[in-house]
Design an enzyme around this catalytic site. Structure first.
Site, PDB file in Angstrom:
ATOM      1  N   GLU A  91      53.502  31.967  43.446  1.00  0.00           N
ATOM      2  CA  GLU A  91      52.860  30.905  42.685  1.00  0.00           C
ATOM      3  C   GLU A  91      53.506  30.634  41.336  1.00  0.00           C
ATOM      4  O   GLU A  91      53.120  29.685  40.650  1.00  0.00           O
ATOM      5  CB  GLU A  91      51.386  31.279  42.492  1.00  0.00           C
ATOM      6  CG  GLU A  91      50.700  31.392  43.833  1.00  0.00           C
ATOM      7  CD  GLU A  91      49.375  32.082  43.774  1.00  0.00           C
ATOM      8  OE1 GLU A  91      49.190  32.911  42.870  1.00  0.00           O
ATOM      9  OE2 GLU A  91      48.526  31.810  44.612  1.00  0.00           O
TER      10      GLU A  91
ATOM     11  N   ARG B 269      47.281  27.454  44.315  1.00  0.00           N
ATOM     12  CA  ARG B 269      48.566  28.153  44.210  1.00  0.00           C
ATOM     13  C   ARG B 269      48.734  28.795  42.836  1.00  0.00           C
ATOM     14  O   ARG B 269      49.746  28.607  42.155  1.00  0.00           O
ATOM     15  CB  ARG B 269      49.720  27.202  44.520  1.00  0.00           C
ATOM     16  CG  ARG B 269      50.981  27.957  44.907  1.00  0.00           C
ATOM     17  CD  ARG B 269      52.043  27.101  45.540  1.00  0.00           C
ATOM     18  NE  ARG B 269      53.163  27.950  45.944  1.00  0.00           N
ATOM     19  CZ  ARG B 269      54.225  27.527  46.585  1.00  0.00           C
ATOM     20  NH1 ARG B 269      54.333  26.280  46.931  1.00  0.00           N
ATOM     21  NH2 ARG B 269      55.193  28.365  46.910  1.00  0.00           N
ATOM     22  N   CYS B 270      47.697  29.525  42.428  1.00  0.00           N
ATOM     23  CA  CYS B 270      47.815  30.280  41.187  1.00  0.00           C
ATOM     24  C   CYS B 270      46.781  31.392  41.190  1.00  0.00           C
ATOM     25  O   CYS B 270      45.869  31.382  41.994  1.00  0.00           O
ATOM     26  CB  CYS B 270      47.641  29.379  39.973  1.00  0.00           C
ATOM     27  SG  CYS B 270      45.965  29.149  39.409  1.00  0.00           S
TER      28      CYS B 270
ATOM     29  N   GLN C 116      42.333  32.330  54.750  1.00  0.00           N
ATOM     30  CA  GLN C 116      43.290  33.190  54.065  1.00  0.00           C
ATOM     31  C   GLN C 116      42.757  34.615  53.930  1.00  0.00           C
ATOM     32  O   GLN C 116      43.472  35.496  53.494  1.00  0.00           O
ATOM     33  CB  GLN C 116      43.574  32.632  52.660  1.00  0.00           C
ATOM     34  CG  GLN C 116      44.181  31.241  52.656  1.00  0.00           C
ATOM     35  CD  GLN C 116      44.367  30.659  51.271  1.00  0.00           C
ATOM     36  OE1 GLN C 116      43.959  29.536  51.027  1.00  0.00           O
ATOM     37  NE2 GLN C 116      44.982  31.375  50.356  1.00  0.00           N
TER      38      GLN C 116
END
Ligand code: CDP
Length: 789
Positions: free
Chosen positions: A743, A373-374, A223
């Site tokens: 998110e 996902r945060c 990523q």
């Protein structure tokens, strides 16, 4: 932004244009790492530890090297010759690439087998004979910190315990004072369990060291390709891998969610194997390796206390947390914040005092602490405050919606400085909650619940009015391994008016090729269809810190707008030259400059682009290009209000989510369809830890959720029909008024579900249930409270 400013043909912000990337994805024509096949490529497979903690007595490679096709077995001792057996983590701790002395968790890499085929590599890995001497495993972080617990990090010469760090934030004295004076307090132990990102694509790479050109190219599931390149150069510079000789290509990625930020040993071993052999080397994890050994998320043991006046005015929050980091702190947090952005835990509420403490502990488990996902522990923060606020509302006998509204930060209080030091940019929390209540029919549901309760039926209504914090981040406070967290966009407009834009971020399914093109279309008036967006190749893209923590829109999206405006500045001068007017006498509307008072005298952006290469003014450089490295002045604070309705089966303890309404606010929306897709996916990923997902370990450190038989992902059967909507409160500091959205739903959903379950059970004496709220857990509570025999 309600009505788009551009035409559908231009496709600027606010248009639900179809994703440019989808034609290749839905036809199976994407290029993922495993699609990369190079001539003469070798394959790597990894031998993993069956023990959670054990000394390595001997590694016998004879049988493995005798397997046809196996070329070599790589051990920690081999890497130690080049000082590559340890590497730094993103939190400046150290992590083994391959062990020399001992293993620290079950499924840890022990050796790697290099072979001519994937099958031979797997057969070779099965034939490696490792003799272990088991050591006592330390599994619970509480036990890890007890005096006399075995010290795990014996590699750190001065380390005398398993405590990693202590971190605290806020005003302790003021908070203690507020608690001493409080009329009502509530206290709860909340465990947010260890979970794992289960992206559809596992991790992997193809490393190719070209000996002739002295260049290493690595296609990898990352990523953050630029940061990885720098880390590789810093770690392996001493063996000749200089940064300009390293190219990281992050091709199509099948989901990242934070799990593809860290550097895993497999990547490093593949690179080392390619450098040593001069051949391309492929390493692709299988599903169980991915689940058992890659970085985990959460694993926070929280003690939270909330103080209020009798009338329901909240006054203070006090939190103590124990963070289980496994055997090394490999969280991907900004350096200054070892507990990530957990200190946004005052949430959407106007609290005058708060204090938060977090201690990190080593255990015999895989490393991590990644932001599933945060935005760096914001899910943990939201879950805590939303549970606590709900407990307080119930305790005081007040309606949780009214209670929230009473305590929300009010629209006129923005920009709002929180008790823990954050400056919230904008918000209208009551607006979002009102909309959610209206959409779900809150009053009617309350009536239904009261009737059902009389009949002994268990129905619950849960609210989560969360505030996120995304867009890391301002360079004053945010860096990873010293690299400041800016991001970038480079635009080149071609002579015929088409353009290419490259970014330092990397989409993993979020649709950047479409939405970034829409930002440029909005600013420049060049149709989104005429703009090619590229990310993920360090040889071509400008430097950036990558995509995670919903930072792409807040940071790189802003860079896109700023780079576009630089293009426009130059285009204006070119237009003035073509129109024989002064630049300040031109009026701009997306895609066109015209002379003030003479709208017929105009030049399009395409005219300006052509002139930039064929007829540019004397004294001006040719070409139409710009780059922006955007350092955000603040983070953005998206928010939302979610309401969930559950029915609980008294016989089985099963929780059924009957309805779920989600109102999100991410400021100005670039592509409504993509935002809705992000929310749908995020809600499902929020339902997962609320009801299903958990990785636990037995007392010996054996993983209990190591395959999809035990680690439950939501399917269409468990997933309700999401009902979504939005409000729009632009970010005042973001160039296009946008906040992140990727998110929000994962962050906000678990608390709504947990609050609904507790709401259904409160009258029975239940105050809290830890997630995942599984049928056995609920059934046990029902039995304890005399509901079920
Ligand atoms: O960093 P990441 O892409 O994961 O998260 P994000 O910036 O929140 O964006 C997720 C997707 O939603 C991207 O395609 C964004 O461009 C899009 N988005 C949008 O259309 N409007 C917004 N206000 C925020 C995001």
């Amino acid at each position: 932004m309600t009505t788009p400013k551009t035409t559908p043909e231009v496709g600027g912000m606010g248009h639900s244009i179809k994703r440019k990337e989808d034609p290749r994805f839905i036809r199976g024509k994407g290029t993922y790492v495993d699609d990369v096949v190079l001539p003469g490529m070798l394959y790597l497979d990894i031998v993993r530890s069956p023990h959670a903690h054990a000394k390595i007595v001997k590694i016998d490679t004879a049988k493995a090297t005798a397997v046809p096709g196996v070329l070599a077995v790589i051990t920690g001792a081999d890497l130690a010759k080049y000082n590559l057996h340890w590497m730094p983590t993103l939190m400046s701790d150290t992590q083994m690439v391959l062990p020399v002395e001992k293993v620290m968790y079950q499924a840890q890499e022990v050796a790697a087998v290099l072979a001519t085929t994937r099958y031979a590599a797997a057969d070779g890995a099965a034939a490696v004979d490792v003799e272990y001497e088991p050591l006592p495993a330390v599994v619970s972080p509480q036990k890890a910190l007890e005096p006399g617990a075995p010290v795990l990090r014996t590699d750190k010469k001065d380390k005398k315990d398993n405590h990693i760090w202590h971190w605290e934030w806020g005003d302790r004295a003021a908070t203690d004072r507020a608690f001493a004076e409080a009329e009502v307090t509530v206290k709860e132990q909340i465990y947010i369990p260890r979970i794992h990102v289960a992206s559809i694509e596992t991790c992997g790479c193809v490393a190719h060291f070209d000996k002739v050109n002295d260049k290493l190219t690595v296609w990898m599931t990352t990523q953050a390709p630029h940061a990885i390149r720098t880390v590789f150069a810093l770690v392996a510079g001493h063996v000749g891998l200089a940064e300009h000789k390293i190219r990281i290509i992050s091709p199509d990625i099948g989901g990242g969610f934070g799990g593809k930020v860290p550097v895993y040993p497999g990547y490093v071993i593949a690179v080392a194997a390619s450098v040593l052999t001069g051949k391309p080397v492929k390493w692709i994890e299988d599903r169980m390796e991915n689940l058992q050994a890659d970085s985990f998320a959460r694993d926070y043991h929280i003690t939270a206390e909330l103080a209020a006046k009798k009338d329901g005015t909240l006054t203070a929050l006090r939190i103590k947390t124990l963070a289980d980091h496994g055997y090394t702190d490999a969280a991907a947090n900004p350096s200054k914040f070892p507990a990530g952005l957990f200190h946004v835990c005052t949430g959407s509420y106007d609290l005058k005092a708060a204090h938060v403490e977090v201690d990190g502990a080593y255990t015999n488990k895989p490393p991590g602490g990644i932001a599933y996902r945060c935005s760096f522990r914001v899910t943990e923060a939201v879950h805590t405050i939303e549970r606590m606020v709900d407990i307080m509302a119930h305790q005081l006998g007040q309606d949780p919606a009214d209670f929230r509204k009473k305590n929300f930060i009010k629209p006129e209080q923005f920009p709002y400085k929180s008790a823990l030091g954050w400056e919230y940019d904008s918000g209208n929390y009551a607006g979002a909650l009102d909309k959610a209540m209206q959409m779900i029919g809150y009053a009617e549901l309350k009536r239904e619940q009261a009737e059902k309760r009389k009949r002994g039926e268990l129905m619950g209504i849960g609210i989560s009015s969360f505030t996120e914090i995304v867009g890391a981040g301002p360079s004053k406070h945010f860096d990873i391994l010293g690299l400041k967290m800016f991001d970038s966009c480079e635009i080149r407009v071609h002579p015929t008016g088409k353009a290419i834009a490259r970014f330092g971020t990397k989409s993993q399914g979020q649709g950047h090729e479409t939405t970034y093109a829409q930002i440029l279309a909005e600013e420049l008036g060049i149709p989104a269809a005429d703009i090619q967006v590229e990310e993920g190749d360090t040889d071509t893209a400008p430097y950036g810190l990558g995509t995670y923590a919903s930072r792409s829109t807040p940071v790189a999206g802003a860079a896109a707008a700023i780079a576009s405006r630089k293009i426009l500045d130059k285009a204006r001068k070119i237009a003035a030259h073509l129109l024989e007017a002064a630049p300040e006498d031109l009026v701009y509307e997306p895609g066109k400059f015209s002379v003030k008072g003479a709208p017929n005298r105009s030049k399009t952006i395409q005219d300006c682009a052509f002139a930039a290469y064929t007829n540019h003014p004397q004294g001006m450089e040719a070409g139409l290009e710009a780059v922006s490295y955007y350092d955000p002045p603040n983070l953005t604070y998206p928010f939302g209000s979610y309401i969930c309705v559950v029915d609980i089966d008294k016989g089985t303890g099963e929780v059924k989510v009957r309805r779920f309404v989600a109102i999100d606010d991410c400021g100005n929306i670039i592509n409504p369809m993509i935002v809705q897709g992000q929310v749908h996916g995020g809600l499902t990923m929020g339902l997962a830890p609320a009801l299903l997902e958990e990785i636990s370990y037995d007392e010996h450190g054996n993983v209990q959720g190591g395959s999809f038989i035990d680690y439950l992902l939501p399917t269409a059967m468990e997933t309700p029909k999401w009902e979504t909507g939005h409000t729009i409160t632009p970010s005042p500091h973001h160039p296009i008024g946008a906040k992140g959205i990727g998110e929000s739903a994962t962050v906000g959903a678990p608390a709504a579900i947990a609050n609904a379950v507790v709401d259904a059970l409160w009258h029975l004496g239940v105050r809290h249930v830890d997630i995942p709220i599984t049928p056995p857990k609920v059934w046990k509570l029902l039995r304890e409270n005399g509901v079920t025999e």
